[in-house]
Design an enzyme around this catalytic site. Structure first.
Site, short mmCIF file in Angstrom:
data_model
loop_
_atom_site.label_atom_id
_atom_site.label_comp_id
_atom_site.label_asym_id
_atom_site.label_seq_id
_atom_site.Cartn_x
_atom_site.Cartn_y
_atom_site.Cartn_z
N LYS A 159 -16.99 52.97 37.64
CA LYS A 159 -16.87 51.97 38.71
C LYS A 159 -18.25 51.61 39.27
CE LYS A 159 -14.97 51.40 43.38
NZ LYS A 159 -14.08 51.98 44.42
N ASP B 274 -7.85 47.52 37.96
CA ASP B 274 -8.83 46.49 38.34
C ASP B 274 -10.22 46.77 37.77
OD1 ASP B 274 -9.22 48.66 40.04
OD2 ASP B 274 -9.31 47.48 41.88
N HIS B 275 -10.52 48.02 37.45
CA HIS B 275 -11.80 48.40 36.83
C HIS B 275 -11.73 49.88 36.50
CE1 HIS B 275 -12.71 50.13 40.74
NE2 HIS B 275 -12.48 48.95 41.29
N HIS C 256 -7.13 42.69 49.45
CA HIS C 256 -8.59 42.85 49.44
C HIS C 256 -9.34 41.60 49.02
CE1 HIS C 256 -12.03 46.04 48.91
NE2 HIS C 256 -12.16 45.28 50.00
N CYS D 69 -13.64 46.24 43.12
CA CYS D 69 -12.32 45.67 43.42
C CYS D 69 -12.30 44.17 43.67
CB CYS D 69 -11.72 46.38 44.65
SG CYS D 69 -11.60 48.17 44.50
N LYS E 36 -1.91 46.12 47.49
CA LYS E 36 -3.27 45.82 47.95
C LYS E 36 -3.64 44.36 47.69
CE LYS E 36 -8.07 47.02 46.75
NZ LYS E 36 -8.96 48.07 46.23
N HIS F 232 -6.88 55.02 44.26
CA HIS F 232 -8.10 54.93 45.07
C HIS F 232 -8.15 56.11 46.04
CE1 HIS F 232 -11.22 53.24 47.63
NE2 HIS F 232 -11.33 52.20 46.83
N ASP G 221 -5.46 50.93 40.95
CA ASP G 221 -6.72 50.77 41.69
C ASP G 221 -7.67 51.90 41.31
OD1 ASP G 221 -8.57 49.84 43.47
OD2 ASP G 221 -7.43 50.26 45.28
N ASP G 222 -8.81 51.56 40.71
CA ASP G 222 -9.83 52.56 40.33
C ASP G 222 -9.34 53.53 39.26
OD1 ASP G 222 -11.09 51.36 42.49
OD2 ASP G 222 -11.85 53.23 43.32
#
Length: 585
Positions: free
Chosen positions: A374, A349-350, A143, A82, A141, A297, A42-43
């Site tokens: 991001k 995810d990015h 989301h 996200c 996660k 994150h 994540d991130d």
């Protein structure tokens, strides 16, 4: 004996795949298809991994995956935040097609208790593989929404999108989960509530003074109501942080809340325990397991074992802990004898968040040589992510592929490997990666990839088949703040529209094959092919737009406002508290 039979039948199918055949979509294929393990950070910045060039953060387990498998250097997320990126990953479709974008700046789902989310009309790879006999699990996660009309209808729940088992956060880790100084929404809400309190308190005092000095006449009712309103605003402004923690920072197992709020120092061990349990329960049948890490994150929850151990502060500690978690998961496969029959994939995810900064401390990721991060719809730093596949005995170890690929490509790849069929009743933007991974295809199946920011097209890339050049066209870019900086400091993320973006006419043009950092924009004077590239990309964009069908935008205001009757609660609302986990040690 069961493991041996599984291995032989799996090997027979893979010989067919290597010869150009596909696993049959008919008959009982249980025991002959690979397990699929998808790992998503994540991130996570692409520049924070050893195999992608970092030499100061220790990521030996992710590096081992790359050494034993295939590494993609131009792996692209479909969005730079996200919610839309994850929707695209699961469905193989640009998030605009599923309505998992906004048009008003919300960007992602803002609360658990909202009605927006991934529609059940969408088909995820989990749905297809479940129908083909796979055990399907999601740990970590989500989301992508939870409820539509009540706090327990679970219309957007992972179990309604093809997953047999879910354990994790239906929302997302965030700084507000621990009342951190880097706040996603608490600080802004507190400021607004305090301003409203001051206005209402001033009104109450003014009305009271007027009554006491006989300057105003009439009822005391306005005084009473303004005083009550001021009191409520004051109490809410001081309790909003606690309310957010209980509303969004909780764990669920399937449809049951197990911990509200979360006890963060034991979350890592709980997630790893759940992964091990899922693998052990399903080791005698094909399984799909999506491990969606809460790392890295903010607020970078890190156990004591890893705190202070890296050269890059809390972010480095959190990254190294996640890498250790990857190692623990791979060890579980080894111990169960499943390594050779499991396709493992690692990504993010990015890109990393450049704006996650306090003073001189950086709490977001590093995106290497790539510009931006991001939230930036077109710049490479926000959308270029790690992409690593390992499949011992099938994929050549140590291969590096420099072709444009997308997170959306995972959808058709795993669907076809699992014996399913890619849906024909809708546009699927992903392309099967297996020929590229196996080396039977030399070039990406993507000639064009489009880069959205919310519902707006910010950029597009073209992989020119003749000549091998990779062009990138930017129609809109964010205005960095302060001027000359490389991000929108002082904001959570850069905006997609409004007066804080620049619209380019003619568009900016970069040759990523020679300038991957997007440092030198080309012009008609410096690039003879300028107008040809612009015309070609413009035609591709027009063709793409003709395939779009309007759908409700799930992340706009109507679907993204907190509603108390949609709020999951394991007690009597608003007293949401429970601990059904106990001590996992």
């Amino acid at each position: 004996m069961l493991h041996l039979e599984h291995s032989w039948s799996w090997l027979a199918v893979m010989v067919g795949v290597l010869l150009g055949a596909r696993p049959s979509a008919c008959g009982d294929l249980s025991g002959s298809r690979p397990n699929i393990l998808l790992l998503m950070a994540d991130d996570f910045g692409i520049g924070d991994i050893g195999c992608y060039g970092n030499n100061s953060i220790r990521t030996p387990n992710i590096d081992r995956l790359a050494e034993d498998g295939v590494m993609l250097t131009q792996h692209i997320a479909a969005a730079s935040v996200c919610t839309p990126s994850r929707a695209a990953f699961l469905t193989g479709r640009y998030p605009l097609r599923s309505g998992m974008v906004s048009s008003n700046g919300y960007r992602v789902l803002q609360w658990t208790g909202v009605s927006g989310g991934l529609s059940t009309n969408e088909i995820t790879f989990a749905k297809i593989l479940k129908d083909r006999g796979y055990a399907t699990g999601l740990i970590g996660k989500w989301h992508l929404g939870l409820n539509c009309e009540s706090s327990s209808d679970h219309c957007h729940h992972p179990l309604n999108h093809g997953f047999d088992h879910f354990y994790g956060m239906p929302f997302s880790m965030m700084g507000d989960c621990i009342h951190w100084e880097l706040s996603e929404k608490r600080a802004g809400m507190e400021h607004k509530l305090n301003v409203c309190f001051q206005i209402m308190a001033f009104a109450a005092l003014t009305l009271t003074a007027g009554k006491l000095t006989h300057l105003t006449s009439g009822s005391w009712t306005p005084v009473v109501w303004s005083t009550v309103a001021a009191t409520l605003l004051f109490v809410t402004s001081y309790s909003i942080g606690v309310l957010i923690v209980h509303a969004d920072c909780f764990l669920m197992r399937n449809r049951t809340i197990t911990e509200q709020p979360m006890h963060f120092q034991r979350t890592t061990s709980l997630l790893l325990k759940e992964v091990s349990s899922f693998v052990q329960r399903n080791k005698h049948r094909p399984f799909l397991l999506f491990v969606s890490f809460l790392h890295v994150h903010t607020p970078l929850i890190t156990t004591e074992k890893f705190r202070g151990k890296s050269a890059h502060g809390l972010y480095g500690d959190n990254t190294e802990e996640m890498d250790w978690m990857v190692g623990q998961i791979l060890d579980t496969l080894d111990m169960e004898g499943l390594t050779n029959s499991t396709l493992v994939y690692f990504t993010s995810d990015h890109g990393g968040s450049l704006e996650a900064q306090l003073g001189k401390e950086q709490y977001g990721g590093w995106n290497g040589i790539y510009k931006g991060g991001k939230g930036m719809g077109g710049w490479e730093g926000g959308i270029r992510v790690p992409g690593i596949f390992r499949w011992p005995g099938v994929l050549q170890a140590g291969r590096v592929i420099h072709e444009p690929t997308s997170l959306m490509d995972v959808f058709p790849t795993v669907v076809q490997l699992g014996g399913g069929e890619v849906p024909q009743d809708r546009v699927i933007d992903g392309r099967d990666l297996l020929p590229l991974l196996l080396g039977t295809a030399q070039h990406s199946a993507h000639e064009f990839l489009l880069h959205y920011c919310e519902n707006l097209l910010h950029a597009a890339r073209w992989r020119q088949r003749d000549g091998g050049r990779l062009w990138k066209v930017h129609y809109t870019t964010p205005l960095f703040h302060p001027e000359g900086a490389g991000a929108c400091y002082g904001r959570g993320v850069c905006p997609c529209s409004g007066d804080q973006v620049a619209h380019h006419d003619p568009p900016l043009l970069f040759d990523l094959s020679r300038d991957p950092s997007e440092a030198h924009a080309l012009t008609p004077d410096t690039e003879p092919s300028f107008y040809h590239v612009m015309d070609t990309v413009a035609r591709a964009v027009e063709e793409h737009c003709r395939t779009l069908i309007p759908v409700p935008l799930q992340l706009d205001t109507l679907g993204n406002i907190w509603r108390p009757w949609l709020q999951p609660c394991c007690g009597q609302f608003p007293l949401c508290w429970c601990d059904r986990e106990g001590d996992p040690r």
